[in-house]
Design a protein around this motif. Structure first.
Motif, short mmCIF file in Angstrom:
data_model
loop_
_atom_site.label_atom_id
_atom_site.label_comp_id
_atom_site.label_asym_id
_atom_site.label_seq_id
_atom_site.Cartn_x
_atom_site.Cartn_y
_atom_site.Cartn_z
N ARG A 1 -2.22 4.79 -5.58
CA ARG A 1 -3.22 4.65 -4.53
C ARG A 1 -3.63 6.02 -4.01
N ASN A 2 -4.89 6.13 -3.65
CA ASN A 2 -5.42 7.36 -3.08
C ASN A 2 -5.59 7.12 -1.58
N PRO A 3 -4.62 7.56 -0.77
CA PRO A 3 -4.68 7.25 0.65
C PRO A 3 -5.83 7.97 1.35
N THR A 4 -6.37 7.29 2.34
CA THR A 4 -7.37 7.95 3.19
C THR A 4 -6.65 8.99 4.04
N ILE A 5 -7.40 9.88 4.63
CA ILE A 5 -6.81 10.88 5.51
C ILE A 5 -6.15 10.19 6.70
N ILE A 6 -6.74 9.09 7.16
CA ILE A 6 -6.16 8.35 8.29
C ILE A 6 -4.79 7.79 7.90
N SER A 7 -4.71 7.20 6.71
CA SER A 7 -3.42 6.65 6.25
C SER A 7 -2.40 7.75 6.05
N TYR B 1 0.84 -1.20 0.00
CA TYR B 1 0.00 0.00 0.00
C TYR B 1 0.87 1.25 0.00
#
Length: 74
Positions: A48-54, A39
Motif C-alpha cells: 500500500r502507498n500510504p497518504t501523507i495523512i496516514s 491497511y
C-alpha cells in the motif's frame, strides 16, 4: 512493478521495525492511528502507498518522527 516499490517496502519495514520495538500489535497500531488493520498490514508489506495523512498518523501512534519512518529511503 513500478520504481516506487522499493520505497514502499522500506517504509513498511521501518513501520514494522518501530512497531515491534514498542511491542505493539498491528491491530493496536491501527486503532491508535485510526486506520484499518488490513491497511496497516498492507503498508508493512509494501503493498500500500500510504497518504501523507496516514503516514503522519502512524508516526504519531508510534511516537516517532515521520522522518524516522523514512530512514534509508532515497
Amino acid at each position: 512493478m513500478s520504481d516506487r516499490e522499493p520505497i514502499l517496502k522500506k517504509f513498511g519495514q521501518n513501520v514494522r521495525r518501530k512497531r515491534e520495538a514498542y511491542r505493539i500489535s498491528q491491530e493496536n497500531l491501527a486503532a491508535i492511528a485510526e486506520l484499518d488493520r488490513t491497511y496497516v498490514g498492507g503498508i508493512e508489506r509494501g503493498e500500500r502507498n500510504p497518504t501523507i495523512i496516514s503516514a503522519v498518523r502512524i508516526a504519531k501512534a508510534l511516537r516517532v518522527r515521520l522522518a524516522d519512518l523514512c530512514e534509508e529511503i532515497d
